[in-house]
Design a protein around this motif. Structure first.
Motif, short mmCIF file in Angstrom:
data_model
loop_
_atom_site.label_atom_id
_atom_site.label_comp_id
_atom_site.label_asym_id
_atom_site.label_seq_id
_atom_site.Cartn_x
_atom_site.Cartn_y
_atom_site.Cartn_z
N VAL A 281 0.62 -1.11 0.11
CA VAL A 281 0.12 0.16 -0.07
C VAL A 281 0.84 1.37 -0.02
CG1 VAL A 281 -1.59 1.24 1.34
CG2 VAL A 281 -1.97 -0.94 1.08
N LYS A 282 1.88 1.24 0.98
CA LYS A 282 2.92 2.63 0.81
C LYS A 282 3.55 2.57 -0.53
CE LYS A 282 4.30 1.92 5.73
NZ LYS A 282 5.51 1.62 6.54
N LEU A 283 3.81 1.39 -1.36
CA LEU A 283 4.45 1.56 -2.43
C LEU A 283 3.50 2.25 -3.38
CD1 LEU A 283 6.80 0.96 -4.66
CD2 LEU A 283 5.95 -1.36 -4.74
N LEU A 284 2.10 1.77 -3.46
CA LEU A 284 1.15 2.07 -4.35
C LEU A 284 0.92 3.66 -4.08
CD1 LEU A 284 -1.21 -0.89 -4.19
CD2 LEU A 284 0.19 -0.11 -6.20
N SER A 286 2.98 5.72 -3.10
CA SER A 286 4.28 6.53 -3.64
C SER A 286 3.97 6.70 -5.24
CB SER A 286 5.57 5.66 -3.22
OG SER A 286 5.69 4.51 -3.72
N HIS A 287 3.20 5.62 -6.00
CA HIS A 287 3.09 5.86 -7.24
C HIS A 287 1.85 6.57 -7.67
CE1 HIS A 287 6.31 3.25 -7.53
NE2 HIS A 287 6.44 3.39 -8.82
N GLY A 288 1.23 7.14 -6.74
CA GLY A 288 -0.03 8.24 -6.82
C GLY A 288 -1.24 7.54 -6.65
N ALA A 289 -1.28 6.29 -6.04
CA ALA A 289 -2.63 5.53 -6.07
C ALA A 289 -3.63 6.48 -5.13
CB ALA A 289 -2.49 4.35 -5.36
N ASN A 290 -4.87 6.55 -5.33
CA ASN A 290 -5.75 7.09 -4.59
C ASN A 290 -6.33 6.70 -3.24
OD1 ASN A 290 -7.95 8.62 -3.57
ND2 ASN A 290 -9.30 8.23 -5.52
N PRO A 291 -5.78 7.50 -2.15
CA PRO A 291 -5.99 6.82 -0.82
C PRO A 291 -7.35 6.59 -0.50
CG PRO A 291 -5.28 9.12 -0.77
CD PRO A 291 -5.03 8.83 -2.23
N THR A 292 -8.30 7.12 -1.04
CA THR A 292 -9.38 6.68 -0.65
C THR A 292 -10.13 5.47 -1.07
OG1 THR A 292 -10.16 9.32 -1.09
CG2 THR A 292 -11.85 7.52 -1.12
N ASP A 293 -9.63 4.98 -2.29
CA ASP A 293 -9.72 3.45 -2.55
C ASP A 293 -9.07 2.64 -1.51
OD1 ASP A 293 -11.20 4.27 -4.74
OD2 ASP A 293 -9.57 3.94 -6.28
N GLY A 294 -8.03 2.98 -0.85
CA GLY A 294 -7.26 2.30 -0.14
C GLY A 294 -7.96 2.25 1.23
#
Length: 355
Positions: A281-284, A286-294
Motif C-alpha cells: 500500500v505504501k508503494l502504491l 508513492s506511485h500516486g494511488a488514490n488513498p480513498t480507494d485504499g
C-alpha cells in the motif's frame, strides 16, 4: 460492488488452469530402460498409486506381468486384474504375453499406455493395429521422452495439442518444439511453463504466438516468477494483468516492476489494502494511488494497520461515499470489523445515515 468486496471477486475469478493429472494417469518424469530386475520410476509410480488405494491384488498382477510370470493367471481372473498384468507385460516388452491376452482384454487402450510408457515400439504398433486409441499412449511416451513413439502416435491421429500440454507439464523444450512443429497451438502449454518457471520455453511459446500471454502474466505475478514477469511486460503485455495478483500474493518486487512498466496503482490499492499488504500500500501510494480507494479496501477487509496508515495521510476524507455501499464506516460495520470501525469513529467517520 457487492458485499463480498472486489478483492474476493478477483480471487474467485482467477483463472484456474487444468491439471493434467486429472485427465491422464500420472506418471513420474524420469524414465530409463526397464529390465526385469530393475523396473524404472514410471512402473514404480503405478505400483505406488495402486498400493495407496489398497489394491493389493492389482499390485501382484502388475508385478507378475512385468516379470512375465504366467503362473499367477487362472481361469477365473477378474478383468481389472488381467489388465494390470497386461500393462506390466506391455511395459516390459513381453510381446508374446500381450498378444496371447488380447482376446480377453476389454481395455486395450490401457495396455497401449503401458507399452508406450516402456518405450516398446513394436507393441505400440501392434496395439494400434488392433484398435487401441493413439491418444492413450501420449502421456507415457511424453514422460518417457520417446520421440519415435510420439511420431507414430501423431501419425495415427493423436492430438498434438495434448502432446504440447503434457510436454509443457514436464518442462521438456525438445518435445515442446516437436509438438509445435506438428501443429500444436502454443497457448496450450504456456501457463504450465510459467508454473514450472521455465523461462526458455515461455519465450518459445510467446514467440510462436501464444494468445494467452495475459493469463501467463497473471499467473507469473501471483506465483512470484520475476524473470517471466519481466519478459512478458517487455513483450508488451499489459502490466495490469498481473498487478492485482502480485499485490494479493505480497510480491513487492513484482509490484514495483509492474508499476515501473506502467501498471495502474489506482486499480490495485483497494485490493492491497483489503488484503492487509501494508508495505505494498505504501508503494502504491508513492506511485500516486488514490488513498480513498485504499481507505475503503482496508475498511472492507478489516485490516487495521493499513487503515491506520491511510488515516494518517493529510486531507483524507473519511466520509466519502463509495458508490452504493456507503461510507468506510458503513463498510467496516457491514463486514463485522469492529476494530476498524473504532478507528474510523475516532477519526470522525460517520455512517451514511448520519450524514
Amino acid at each position: 460492488m457487492s458485499d463480498s468486496c472486489s478483492s474476493r471477486l478477483i480471487k474467485q475469478n482467477f483463472l484456474l488452469f487444468m491439471n493434467v493429472s486429472s485427465i491422464l494417469l500420472a506418471f513420474l518424469l524420469v524414465h530409463s530402460t526397464a529390465t526385469a530386475s530393475a523396473p524404472n520410476d514410471l512402473y514404480h509410480d503405478l505400483l505406488n498409486t495402486l498400493g495407496t488405494k489398497g489394491e493389493t491384488a492389482q499390485v501382484d498382477y502388475l508385478q507378475a506381468g512385468f516379470r512375465g510370470d504366467s503362473s499367477i493367471l487362472h481361469p477365473h481372473i477378474e478383468g481389472s486384474q488381467l489388465k494390470y498384468y497386461a500393462w506390466g507385460a506391455a511395459y516390459n516388452g513381453h510381446f508374446a504375453i500381450v498378444e496371447s491376452l488380447l482376446p480377453e482384454l476389454a481395455d486395450i487402450d490401457f495396455v497401449l499406455e503401458g507399452a508406450a510408457s516402456g518405450g516398446n515400439v513394436a507393441l505400440v504398433e501392434y496395439l494400434l493395429e488392433k484398435g487401441a486409441h493413439p491418444l492413450s499412449g501420449i502421456d507415457g511416451a511424453v514422460r518417457g521422452r520417446y520421440t519415435n513413439i510420439l511420431k507414430l502416435l501423431v501419425a495415427r491421429g493423436a492430438d498434438v495439442d495434448t502432446v504440447l500440454f503434457i510436454a509443457a507439464d514436464v518442462g521438456d523444450i525438445e518435445l515442446v518444439k516437436f509438438a509445435l512443429e506438428h501443429g500444436a497451438a502454443p497457448y496450450h502449454g504456456l501457463c504450465y511453463e510459467v508454473h514450472n518457471k521455465n523461462l526458455e520455453v515461455v519465450k518459445l511459446l510467446v514467440e510462436k504466438g501464444a494468445e494467452n500471454a495475459s493469463d501467463a502474466l497473471t499467473r507469473a505475478a501471483q506465483e512470484g516468477h520475476t524473470d517471466i514477469v519481466r519478459f512478458l511486460v517487455d513483450k508488451g503485455i499489459n502490466p495490469d494483468s498481473g498487478l492485482i495478483h502480485a499485490c494479493i500474493s505480497g510480491h513487492m518486487d513484482i509490484v514495483q516492476l509492474l508499476l515501473e512498466s506502467g501498471g495502474n496503482a489506482d486499480d490495485a490499492i483497494f485490493t492491497a489494502a483489503s488484503e492487509g499488504q501494508t508495505e505494498i500500500v505504501k508503494l502504491l501510494l508513492s506511485h500516486g494511488a488514490n488513498p480513498t480507494d485504499g481507505l475503503y479496501g482496508a475498511a472492507c477487509g478489516g485490516n487495521a494497520e493499513c487503515l491506520k496508515l491511510i488515516l494518517s495521510l493529510p486531507d483524507i476524507n473519511v466520509n466519502v461515499r463509495y458508490f452504493f455501499e456507503g461510507t468506510p464506516l458503513d463498510l467496516a460495520i457491514q463486514h463485522g470489523h469492529d476494530d476498524c470501525a473504532e478507528l474510523l469513529r475516532a477519526a470522525g467517520a460517520k455512517l451514511s445515515s448520519e450524514l
